[in-house]
Design a protein around this motif. Structure first.
Motif, mmCIF file in Angstrom:
data_model
loop_
_atom_site.group_PDB
_atom_site.id
_atom_site.type_symbol
_atom_site.label_atom_id
_atom_site.label_comp_id
_atom_site.label_asym_id
_atom_site.label_seq_id
_atom_site.Cartn_x
_atom_site.Cartn_y
_atom_site.Cartn_z
ATOM 1 N N GLY A 112 -9.777 2.591 -0.199
ATOM 2 C CA GLY A 112 -8.348 2.821 -0.327
ATOM 3 C C GLY A 112 -7.537 1.583 -0.616
ATOM 4 O O GLY A 112 -6.352 1.530 -0.284
ATOM 5 N N VAL A 113 -8.146 0.573 -1.250
ATOM 6 C CA VAL A 113 -7.347 -0.604 -1.598
ATOM 7 C C VAL A 113 -6.316 -0.260 -2.666
ATOM 8 O O VAL A 113 -5.299 -0.944 -2.811
ATOM 9 C CB VAL A 113 -8.240 -1.785 -2.048
ATOM 10 C CG1 VAL A 113 -9.107 -2.264 -0.901
ATOM 11 C CG2 VAL A 113 -9.086 -1.433 -3.257
ATOM 12 N N GLU A 114 -6.597 0.788 -3.433
ATOM 13 C CA GLU A 114 -5.613 1.346 -4.359
ATOM 14 C C GLU A 114 -5.413 2.821 -3.998
ATOM 15 O O GLU A 114 -6.382 3.563 -3.812
ATOM 16 C CB GLU A 114 -6.084 1.233 -5.810
ATOM 17 C CG GLU A 114 -6.184 -0.183 -6.340
ATOM 18 C CD GLU A 114 -4.825 -0.823 -6.606
ATOM 19 O OE1 GLU A 114 -3.790 -0.174 -6.357
ATOM 20 O OE2 GLU A 114 -4.796 -1.973 -7.073
ATOM 21 N N GLY A 115 -4.159 3.243 -3.923
ATOM 22 C CA GLY A 115 -3.863 4.594 -3.479
ATOM 23 C C GLY A 115 -4.395 5.682 -4.375
ATOM 24 O O GLY A 115 -4.680 6.795 -3.914
ATOM 25 N N TYR A 116 -4.556 5.383 -5.669
ATOM 26 C CA TYR A 116 -5.041 6.400 -6.605
ATOM 27 C C TYR A 116 -6.560 6.513 -6.600
ATOM 28 O O TYR A 116 -7.121 7.421 -7.209
ATOM 29 C CB TYR A 116 -4.559 6.096 -8.032
ATOM 30 C CG TYR A 116 -5.020 4.765 -8.575
ATOM 31 C CD1 TYR A 116 -6.294 4.605 -9.116
ATOM 32 C CD2 TYR A 116 -4.192 3.652 -8.559
ATOM 33 C CE1 TYR A 116 -6.732 3.391 -9.606
ATOM 34 C CE2 TYR A 116 -4.616 2.430 -9.053
ATOM 35 C CZ TYR A 116 -5.881 2.304 -9.579
ATOM 36 O OH TYR A 116 -6.306 1.097 -10.073
ATOM 37 N N HIS A 117 -7.244 5.584 -5.913
ATOM 38 C CA HIS A 117 -8.711 5.578 -5.929
ATOM 39 C C HIS A 117 -9.219 6.375 -4.737
ATOM 40 O O HIS A 117 -9.677 5.839 -3.728
ATOM 41 C CB HIS A 117 -9.231 4.143 -5.904
ATOM 42 C CG HIS A 117 -10.690 4.039 -6.207
ATOM 43 N ND1 HIS A 117 -11.570 3.318 -5.436
ATOM 44 C CD2 HIS A 117 -11.436 4.571 -7.214
ATOM 45 C CE1 HIS A 117 -12.785 3.405 -5.943
ATOM 46 N NE2 HIS A 117 -12.728 4.162 -7.017
ATOM 47 N N LEU A 118 -9.153 7.690 -4.857
ATOM 48 C CA LEU A 118 -9.577 8.585 -3.786
ATOM 49 C C LEU A 118 -11.057 8.420 -3.472
ATOM 50 O O LEU A 118 -11.486 8.532 -2.315
ATOM 51 C CB LEU A 118 -9.303 10.032 -4.182
ATOM 52 C CG LEU A 118 -7.913 10.353 -4.752
ATOM 53 C CD1 LEU A 118 -7.873 11.787 -5.258
ATOM 54 C CD2 LEU A 118 -6.834 10.115 -3.723
ATOM 55 N N SER B 50 -4.425 2.362 2.004
ATOM 56 C CA SER B 50 -3.216 2.802 1.284
ATOM 57 C C SER B 50 -2.910 4.273 1.567
ATOM 58 O O SER B 50 -2.768 5.073 0.640
ATOM 59 C CB SER B 50 -3.394 2.586 -0.222
ATOM 60 O OG SER B 50 -3.748 1.263 -0.542
ATOM 61 N N PRO B 51 -2.788 4.660 2.831
ATOM 62 C CA PRO B 51 -2.606 6.090 3.107
ATOM 63 C C PRO B 51 -1.295 6.658 2.575
ATOM 64 O O PRO B 51 -1.238 7.835 2.200
ATOM 65 C CB PRO B 51 -2.682 6.172 4.638
ATOM 66 C CG PRO B 51 -2.328 4.797 5.112
ATOM 67 C CD PRO B 51 -2.852 3.867 4.070
ATOM 68 N N ASP B 52 -0.218 5.863 2.542
ATOM 69 C CA ASP B 52 1.044 6.372 2.001
ATOM 70 C C ASP B 52 0.884 6.758 0.535
ATOM 71 O O ASP B 52 1.362 7.814 0.094
ATOM 72 C CB ASP B 52 2.143 5.318 2.120
ATOM 73 C CG ASP B 52 2.569 5.059 3.559
ATOM 74 O OD1 ASP B 52 2.217 5.865 4.440
ATOM 75 O OD2 ASP B 52 3.257 4.046 3.790
ATOM 76 N N PHE C 4 -14.552 -0.861 -2.026
ATOM 77 C CA PHE C 4 -14.526 0.204 -3.024
ATOM 78 C C PHE C 4 -13.147 0.213 -3.664
ATOM 79 O O PHE C 4 -12.163 0.646 -3.064
ATOM 80 C CB PHE C 4 -14.849 1.556 -2.381
ATOM 81 C CG PHE C 4 -16.256 1.660 -1.878
ATOM 82 C CD1 PHE C 4 -17.333 1.530 -2.746
ATOM 83 C CD2 PHE C 4 -16.519 1.886 -0.541
ATOM 84 C CE1 PHE C 4 -18.637 1.620 -2.291
ATOM 85 C CE2 PHE C 4 -17.824 1.987 -0.075
ATOM 86 C CZ PHE C 4 -18.887 1.848 -0.955
ATOM 87 N N GLY C 5 -13.089 -0.307 -4.880
ATOM 88 C CA GLY C 5 -11.832 -0.416 -5.597
ATOM 89 C C GLY C 5 -12.091 -0.660 -7.067
ATOM 90 O O GLY C 5 -13.240 -0.712 -7.511
ATOM 91 N N PRO C 6 -11.037 -0.837 -7.856
ATOM 92 C CA PRO C 6 -11.220 -0.946 -9.315
ATOM 93 C C PRO C 6 -11.942 -2.202 -9.773
ATOM 94 O O PRO C 6 -12.549 -2.207 -10.846
ATOM 95 C CB PRO C 6 -9.786 -0.898 -9.851
ATOM 96 C CG PRO C 6 -8.922 -1.289 -8.698
ATOM 97 C CD PRO C 6 -9.620 -0.804 -7.460
ATOM 98 N N ALA C 7 -11.882 -3.287 -8.999
ATOM 99 C CA ALA C 7 -12.587 -4.509 -9.402
ATOM 100 C C ALA C 7 -14.091 -4.302 -9.306
ATOM 101 O O ALA C 7 -14.576 -3.507 -8.500
ATOM 102 C CB ALA C 7 -12.150 -5.686 -8.537
ATOM 103 N N GLU D 192 -0.328 8.667 -10.031
ATOM 104 C CA GLU D 192 -1.229 7.629 -9.541
ATOM 105 C C GLU D 192 -0.412 6.519 -8.884
ATOM 106 O O GLU D 192 -0.058 5.521 -9.501
ATOM 107 C CB GLU D 192 -2.099 7.108 -10.679
ATOM 108 C CG GLU D 192 -3.079 8.161 -11.178
ATOM 109 C CD GLU D 192 -4.024 7.632 -12.249
ATOM 110 O OE1 GLU D 192 -3.868 6.469 -12.676
ATOM 111 O OE2 GLU D 192 -4.921 8.385 -12.654
ATOM 112 N N ARG D 193 -0.167 6.718 -7.632
ATOM 113 C CA ARG D 193 0.707 5.837 -6.868
ATOM 114 C C ARG D 193 -0.082 4.670 -6.285
ATOM 115 O O ARG D 193 -1.229 4.833 -5.862
ATOM 116 C CB ARG D 193 1.384 6.636 -5.763
ATOM 117 C CG ARG D 193 2.282 5.850 -4.846
ATOM 118 C CD ARG D 193 3.034 6.784 -3.941
ATOM 119 N NE ARG D 193 3.675 6.065 -2.840
ATOM 120 C CZ ARG D 193 4.464 6.635 -1.949
ATOM 121 N NH1 ARG D 193 4.696 7.937 -2.024
ATOM 122 N NH2 ARG D 193 5.003 5.925 -0.978
#
Length: 536
Positions: A81-87, A120-122, A268-271, A134-135
Motif C-alpha cells: 500500500g505504498v501507493e493507494g491505487y496499488h491494491l 495508504s488506507p485513505d 510491494f509498489g510500482p518501483a 487512482e488516488r
C-alpha cells in the motif's frame, strides 16, 4: 507514542486463515482486511498493533510475526500500500502473512517479520467509493494549487459512470491523436516526425476555478510514497511542504528506528529492482549526497534478483520504474542502510503484434493482453458530453478503467501471492548467520588458558550493506566476554566489528586467567546473537 494493541484473545473472529468467509472475487475492503489481520493475530506468534491513525481515521497496522526473543533475531519488513491505487501490494502483504502462519510457521523460530500491509488506507478506499479513480493522497486537507482554497478544482464524473477516466477534445491545438496501434486509445503526436495533433487529452474534469488548469486541486492530500526524506520532491503536488509530515509516515519511521533488527525490506509498489536490478554509477556513488546504489550492494541486488526471477513466473517487460523522489523503497536503502527490494508483484506481459513486433505503449500492450485473456470490463467507450469549458467543441469521455493496469483480476492473485511468499522465504534463508567455529583452548603456565575461535558469517549475504557500514542506524557487531579486564591477559572484553562479508570469518584470540567458564557473545540485532562457552 502510545500504540493500540489488538490482543490475539477474545477477537471472536471465525474466518479461516487464507480462506476468507466472503467470496473473494474482488479485492478486500478495509473492514475485510482488518478482519483478516485480526485472524492472523490469533496465532501466539503474532501481534497486531495500530501505529497511528491517518487524517481520515484509518488504522496504520503493523503485524509482527516471530517467536521467542524476536527483537534480537534478523527481521524482514514487508510493506504494501505504498501507493493507494496499488491494491495488489496490500493483498500480497496480507496473503504473505496468512500463508506464512498457515504453511511455514517454523520459519519464525529464526526470523522475525514486520508486515505493514497498507500505508495508504485513505487512498486505497477510493476503489470502493461511489466514484473510482487512482488516488495517491491521504485525507489531509491540502491547498495543492496554493490559491487559498482547498480542493476546489477536483475531478468530475462527467459521464456519470462512477469512474474518473480521460477526456479528449477535438482541437487543432491538441498534442494527441488516435493511436495507430489501437483506435480506442490516444497517443501523443510525434512532432519530430511531422505528426499533427488532433485532440487535447486530459483527466476527466471541469476547470472550476477558471484558471485554465484542470484538476490541479483534487480532493486528496499527501501521498505516502512522496513524503519520505530521500530526494524529497519539494513543491511537487501530493508531496507536502516538508518530508515525513504525515502521521502515517512519522509513525512508520519511528517504529523502524526503534526496531534495529531489520536486515532487509521487501516493498510491494510500482518501483522495481527485483525483476531487473539497479545499476552502479560511479559518479553518483561518489557524490556528497549519494544517489547511486554502492558497488558491493549492486552485486547483492543482482544475486537477489536472480533468485526472484527463478522463483516467480513473471515475464520480462519494460519495468523502468527504479524509484521516484520521496519514495519508501529508496529511503530504506539510502537513508536507513538496509537491503531494499521493491516489486509491483505483477505486470502485463509483453504481447506481440500480428507482424511479431512490439507495442509502443503500455496502454496498447494492455489492451492486447486483455483481449487475449477475454477480459471485457476494462475500457469505457468514448461518450460525447457537454462541457462548460469547451462549448462548441466535441468532447468525449472514456478510456481504460482505473486500477485495471496495475492490479490483476483476483483469480490470478493467489498464485502470485504464493510465489512471492516463496521468494521472501528464500530471502529469509539467506539472512546473516553468525556462528563460532574452530575452537581451541590451550592450557598455559600459571593458570592461564589461550582461547582461539573463528567468528563466521555463514551466509551469502554480508552482515552489513556497503551503505549500512556508513550508517549510524545499523549497529556494528559487538563481541562481549564475561571476564573482567583483570582476568583477560590478552584480548578485548568488548570489541566492535564493522561487518563480516559473505562467508567471512574473523579470528578471535584471548588469554584468560583462572578457572570456571569463559563466555563470548557476538552479534547485532539484525544478525542474531552467537554464544560460546569454554570450560577453562
Amino acid at each position: 507514542m502510545k500504540l493500540k494493541i489488538i490482543s490475539a484473545l477474545g477477537l471472536g473472529v471465525v474466518l479461516g486463515l487464507g480462506h476468507p468467509a466472503w467470496a473473494q472475487d474482488d479485492y478486500s475492503n478495509l473492514n475485510q482486511l482488518n478482519s483478516r489481520l485480526q485472524t492472523v493475530a490469533r496465532n501466539s506468534a503474532a501481534e497486531l498493533q495500530s501505529l497511528t491513525k491517518t487524517e481520515g481515521g484509518k488504522d496504520i497496522w503493523m503485524l509482527r510475526l516471530g517467536k521467542g526473543d524476536h527483537r534480537n533475531k534478523p527481521a524482514i519488513a514487508v510493506t504494501g500500500g505504498v501507493e493507494g491505487y496499488h491494491l495488489l501490494g496490500v493483498e500480497l502483504a496480507v496473503q504473505f502473512a496468512e500463508k506464512l502462519i498457515q504453511e511455514n510457521e517454523g520459519l519464525l523460530d529464526n526470523t522475525t517479520f514486520y508486515i505493514f500491509p497498507n500505508m495508504s488506507p485513505d487512498a486505497y478506499e477510493q476503489y470502493f467509493s461511489s466514484v473510482k479513480y487512482e488516488r495517491r493522497g491521504n485525507a489531509a486537507q491540502i491547498d495543492h494549487d496554493r490559491d487559498g482554497r482547498v480542493s476546489e478544482d477536483h475531478y468530475d464524473d462527467l459521464n456519470k459512470d462512477g469512474m474518473i477516466t480521460m477526456m479528449r477534445i477535438e482541437s487543432p491545438m491538441g498534442d494527441h491523436k488516435v493511436s495507430s496501434e489501437n483506435d480506442l486509445l490516444m497517443t501523443k503526436a510525434d512532432r519530430s516526425k511531422g505528426e499533427r495533433g488532433t485532440h487535447l487529452y486530459m483527466m476527466e474534469g471541469v476547470d472550476r476555478d477558471k484558471d485554465g488548469q484542470f484538476n490541479e486541486d483534487p480532493e486528496e492530500g499527501i501521498a505516502f510514497n512522496k513524503n519520505l526524506t530521500y530526494k524529497f520532491p519539494a513543491f511537487e503536488p501530493l508531496a507536502g511542504d516538508i518530508p515525513v509530515s504525515q502521521p502515517e509516515t512519522r509513525a512508520l519511521l519511528d517504529f523502524l528506528f526503534e526496531h534495529n533488527n531489520i536486515f532487509a525490506f521487501v516493498t510491494f509498489g510500482p518501483a522495481n529492482n527485483l525483476s531487473s536490478p539497479l545499476s552502479y554509477n560511479a559518479g553518483d556513488a561518489k557524490k556528497r549526497v549519494v544517489t547511486s546504489m554502492l558497488e558491493k550492494d549492486v552485486e547483492l541486488n543482482k544475486m537477489i534478483s536472480s533468485i526472484y526471477n527463478e522463483t516467480t513466473s513473471l515475464d520480462a517487460y519494460r519495468q523502468d520504474n527504479k524509484g521516484t523522489d520521496g519514495d519508501f523503497f529508496q529511503w530504506a536503502y539510502f537513508h536507513f542502510g538496509r537491503l531494499s527490494f521493491s516489486t509491483p508483484g505483477w505486470w502485463i506481459p509483453e504481447m506481440k503484434k500480428e507482424d511479431n513486433g512490439n507495442y509502443k505503449s503500455q496502454e496498447s500492450n494492455f489492451m492486447a493482453w486483455a483481449e487475449d485473456k477475454g477480459l471485457e470490463d476494462v475500457f469505457v467507450d468514448w461518450t460525447a458530453v457537454e462541457h462548460p469549458d469547451f462549448q462548441g467543441q466535441k468532447v468525449e469521455v472514456g478510456g481504460i478503467k482505473p486500477f485495471v493496469m496495475h492490479n490483476p483480476p483476483m483469480d490470478m492473485v493467489p498464485e502470485i501471492a504464493g510465489e512471492h511468499k516463496d521468494f521472501i522465504i528464500k530471502l529469509a534463508e539467506l539472512q546473516p548467520s553468525l556462528e563460532f567455529h574452530n575452537l581451541k583452548a590451550e592450557k598455559l603456565n600459571n593458570g592461564l588458558t589461550r582461547v582461539t575461535v573463528d567468528l563466521y558469517n555463514n551466509s551469502p549475504l554480508p552482515t552489513h550493506t556497503e551503505m549500512g557500514e556508513r550508517s549510524r542506524w545499523l549497529q556494528k557487531i559487538r563481541i562481549d566476554s564475561n571476564k573482567d579486564k583483570e582476568d583477560l591477559v590478552s584480548g578485548d572484553k568488548i570489541k566492535l566489528v564493522d561487518s563480516l562479508g559473505a562467508f567471512e570469518k574473523k579470528t578471535l584470540s584471548y588469554i584468560v586467567k583462572g578457572s570456571g567458564t569463559f563466555e563470548v557473545r557476538a552479534g547485532a540485532p539484525h544478525t542474531g546473537i552467537a554464544t560460546l562457552e569454554v570450560k577453562l
